[in-house]
Design an enzyme around this catalytic site. Structure first.
Site, PDB file in Angstrom:
ATOM      1  CD  GLU A 122     -65.424 -47.360  39.027  1.00  0.00           C
ATOM      2  OE1 GLU A 122     -66.415 -46.890  39.608  1.00  0.00           O
ATOM      3  OE2 GLU A 122     -64.826 -46.776  38.090  1.00  0.00           O
ATOM      4  CD  GLU A 181     -61.099 -41.854  42.965  1.00  0.00           C
ATOM      5  OE1 GLU A 181     -62.195 -42.348  42.669  1.00  0.00           O
ATOM      6  OE2 GLU A 181     -60.433 -41.153  42.186  1.00  0.00           O
ATOM      7  CE1 TYR A 203     -57.619 -40.410  36.389  1.00  0.00           C
ATOM      8  CE2 TYR A 203     -58.920 -41.638  37.979  1.00  0.00           C
ATOM      9  CZ  TYR A 203     -58.058 -40.598  37.681  1.00  0.00           C
ATOM     10  OH  TYR A 203     -57.615 -39.778  38.681  1.00  0.00           O
ATOM     11  CG  HIS A 204     -59.959 -45.847  38.794  1.00  0.00           C
ATOM     12  ND1 HIS A 204     -59.606 -44.920  39.745  1.00  0.00           N
ATOM     13  CD2 HIS A 204     -61.259 -45.585  38.479  1.00  0.00           C
ATOM     14  CE1 HIS A 204     -60.639 -44.123  39.992  1.00  0.00           C
ATOM     15  NE2 HIS A 204     -61.657 -44.515  39.238  1.00  0.00           N
ATOM     16  CD  GLU A 223     -66.473 -42.528  35.618  1.00  0.00           C
ATOM     17  OE1 GLU A 223     -67.153 -42.510  36.630  1.00  0.00           O
ATOM     18  OE2 GLU A 223     -65.421 -43.183  35.550  1.00  0.00           O
TER      19      GLU A 223
HETATM   20 MN    MN Z   1     -65.133 -45.001  36.978  1.00  0.00          MN
END
Ligand code: MN
Length: 292
Positions: free
Chosen positions: A147, A153, A182-183, A241
């Site tokens: 990921e 993160e 999101y990222h 998520e």
């Molecule tokens: Mn994720």
């Protein structure tokens, strides 16, 4: 057609039998095809109970996790890297025991804010260990997803291009890129273009809003993302998520910085996410098929 899933921690805070029954039952009733089960604590995870409940409800499963400072496979501390490899190996075995198809997430480094950039050595250690983990996963027909997460993160894989490069370093047939809207919204200049560049390397997708709340209520251009997924012929899982401190998992909540609640009714949130994702994919396929 892509199996659409939901992250278990959008529904429950832990994985006791009562929580597993609740999460698996609700996911199936809401119409999801799979549930993504976070494997943060393999010691307390019950694979037999989990598999029985999945079978009972006819639900597929994937497994995700984030390593931490004590299991960071990119660490220069050999004992830490070895502990990380052991941890990942056990997670792969547990994933096989429940019949999971994928093991994904922040498995290339610790899921944390690093205070220095990644080193070539660190990336090399991560690749070497992941190559052995991929071989173990391959024996069970499990796909590995790396990921790409935002800079707070991980310091190793923040973009789709970095994930592709790490996959190429590892060089295993079952290693793939795991992208998360999101990222991508934080790190990619153009998320839709990054998906196109990833192409056949893409193996897992997380769909989440810019603030991790209701899909469509933030700033992400999901229509463009769905069009790219359709254009590259992506057929893998798409998992929703979203995290709220309302569904309490104090540790993960804190790791991810969930300091305010964006929702309280998980069923309504997830039902909406499933409709939103199916409708978005449908619209993207229609626009693809009407192109000259
Ligand atoms: Mn994720």
């Amino acid at each position: 057609m892509n199996p659409i899933g939901v992250h278990a921690l959008s529904l429950v805070g832990g994985w006791s039998e009562a929580e597993a029954r609740d999460a698996i039952g609700r996911s199936a009733r809401l119409g999801f095809e799979l549930i993504e089960i976070p494997m943060m604590e393999p010691d307390t995870f019950d694979p037999a109970m989990t598999r029985r409940l999945l079978d009972e409800h006819g639900l597929g499963a994937t497994v995700s996790l984030g390593l931490d400072a004590t299991t960071d496979i990119s660490s220069p501390d050999e004992a830490v890297a070895r502990r990380g490899e052991d941890h990942l190996g056990r997670v792969v075995e547990l994933a096989a025991n429940i019949g999971a198809t994928h093991v994904c997430g922040v498995i290339h480094s610790a899921m944390q804010k690093y205070m220095q950039p990644a080193s070539e050595d660190g990336i090399g250690r991560s690749a070497t260990i992941l190559r052995r983990i991929c071989a173990r996963a391959q024996e069970h027909g499990i796909t590995i997803g790396l990921e790409a997460v935002n800079r707070y993160e991980s310091n190793i894989v923040n973009t789709a291009d970095q994930a592709v490069a790490l996959c190429e370093m590892i060089g295993a047939d079952n290693v793939t890129v795991h992208l998360d809207s999101y990222h991508m919204n934080i790190e990619e200049g153009d998320a839709a273009a990054a998906i196109i560049r990833t192409g056949s390397r893409l193996g897992y997708v997380h769909i989440g809003e810019s603030h991790r709340g209701y899909l469509g209520s933030g700033s992400i251009d999901f229509a463009a993302i769905f069009r790219s997924l359709v254009r590259i012929g992506y057929e893998g899982p798409i998992t929703f998520e979203s995290f709220s401190s309302e569904v309490v998992n104090a540790h993960l909540s804190s790791m991810l910085g969930i300091w305010r609640n964006l929702w309280s009714d998980g069923d309504d949130l997830c039902r909406h996410a499933l409709q939103f994702t199916r409708a978005g994919l449908h619209a993207a396929r229609q626009s693809q098929s009407t192109k000259p």
